[in-house]
Scaffold this motif. Sequence first.
Motif, mmCIF file in Angstrom:
data_model
loop_
_atom_site.group_PDB
_atom_site.id
_atom_site.type_symbol
_atom_site.label_atom_id
_atom_site.label_comp_id
_atom_site.label_asym_id
_atom_site.label_seq_id
_atom_site.Cartn_x
_atom_site.Cartn_y
_atom_site.Cartn_z
ATOM 1 N N VAL A 1 0.831 -1.201 0.000
ATOM 2 C CA VAL A 1 0.000 0.000 0.000
ATOM 3 C C VAL A 1 0.869 1.255 0.000
ATOM 4 O O VAL A 1 0.581 2.243 -0.705
ATOM 5 C CB VAL A 1 -0.952 -0.021 1.224
ATOM 6 C CG1 VAL A 1 -1.661 1.308 1.363
ATOM 7 C CG2 VAL A 1 -1.956 -1.144 1.080
ATOM 8 N N LYS B 1 2.366 1.703 -3.461
ATOM 9 C CA LYS B 1 1.344 2.178 -4.401
ATOM 10 C C LYS B 1 1.112 3.677 -4.213
ATOM 11 O O LYS B 1 0.982 4.434 -5.187
ATOM 12 C CB LYS B 1 0.054 1.408 -4.170
ATOM 13 C CG LYS B 1 -1.065 1.844 -5.097
ATOM 14 C CD LYS B 1 -2.341 1.065 -4.799
ATOM 15 C CE LYS B 1 -3.481 1.546 -5.699
ATOM 16 N NZ LYS B 1 -4.737 0.839 -5.454
ATOM 17 N N LYS B 2 1.070 4.099 -2.974
ATOM 18 C CA LYS B 2 0.850 5.514 -2.708
ATOM 19 C C LYS B 2 2.024 6.348 -3.238
ATOM 20 O O LYS B 2 1.830 7.423 -3.825
ATOM 21 C CB LYS B 2 0.680 5.713 -1.200
ATOM 22 C CG LYS B 2 0.335 7.135 -0.810
ATOM 23 C CD LYS B 2 0.117 7.238 0.692
ATOM 24 C CE LYS B 2 -0.230 8.668 1.073
ATOM 25 N NZ LYS B 2 -0.452 8.818 2.534
ATOM 26 N N SER B 3 3.261 5.856 -3.067
ATOM 27 C CA SER B 3 4.433 6.596 -3.563
ATOM 28 C C SER B 3 4.435 6.672 -5.090
ATOM 29 O O SER B 3 4.767 7.719 -5.693
ATOM 30 C CB SER B 3 5.712 5.918 -3.063
ATOM 31 O OG SER B 3 5.769 5.933 -1.644
ATOM 32 N N ALA C 1 1.912 9.198 -6.276
ATOM 33 C CA ALA C 1 2.390 10.549 -6.028
ATOM 34 C C ALA C 1 3.480 10.956 -7.032
ATOM 35 O O ALA C 1 3.571 12.117 -7.439
ATOM 36 C CB ALA C 1 2.916 10.648 -4.590
#
Length: 259
Positions: free
Chosen positions: A244, A247-249, A252
């Motif tokens: 997770v 995925k967030k990085s 972004a």
Amino acid sequence: TLFGRNYFNRYSAPETEDERAEILAEAAALKKSAVAYMHPEVGVCSEDATLFGRNYFERASAPDVESMEEAEERAKILAEAAALKQLASDYMHPEVGVKTTDPTLFGRNYFNRYSAPETEEDEFADERAEILAEAVALKKSSVAYMHPEVGVCSEDATLFGRNYFERASAPDVESMEEAEERAKILAEAATLKKLAVDYMHPEVGVRKVDGEMFGRNYFNRYSAPETEEDEFADERAEILAEAVALKKSSVAYMHPEVG
């Protein structure tokens, strides 16, 4: 040559008073002996100096007795104790009053003396007693009105009254059988609710007080589905958390306009 027969000594003469005198003398002697036996304290009166006898009270086998001085001293002590008891009773109970037959005796009234505490008059005392009696009666009536279930206690067989719960205007109430049936239904419903809660929430656990009670573990039974161990579960959770975060990085990095 003259002679005559004695009238009183003839053969045909009646019996004289000699025999009756002897009987009376014996009865008097027996009475004297009985009196002397029953009352040894009277003493023996004798005019013959040669007569003597053993003292009944000073014989060797006589029980121990107190002397005259000791008896008088004991009588004085008992009299003083009785007088002290009488004084103590008079002091503790002045309401009893003093009984006397001598008209010349008089004394000061204990309750009307100058140093007596202030007391209420008879009229005020009677009125206060009536007020307290009325208050007690009102309290009794209030308690009887607020608590009709207490019942009325009476010893007069001629007294009777209408039942508060069975009067014509009384609300409908269930009978004893219906109340018992309702209690059973509520108890069964509570038991069913408890069973349903235990079935739907096995994680709650079972509370017991008896150390001899035991049961089978729901999650370790033979028919339980396969589960992963704690180590694998923790590792899987860490991997998912890292994925997770990656995925967030990535999002972004690929979309800097998002902000």
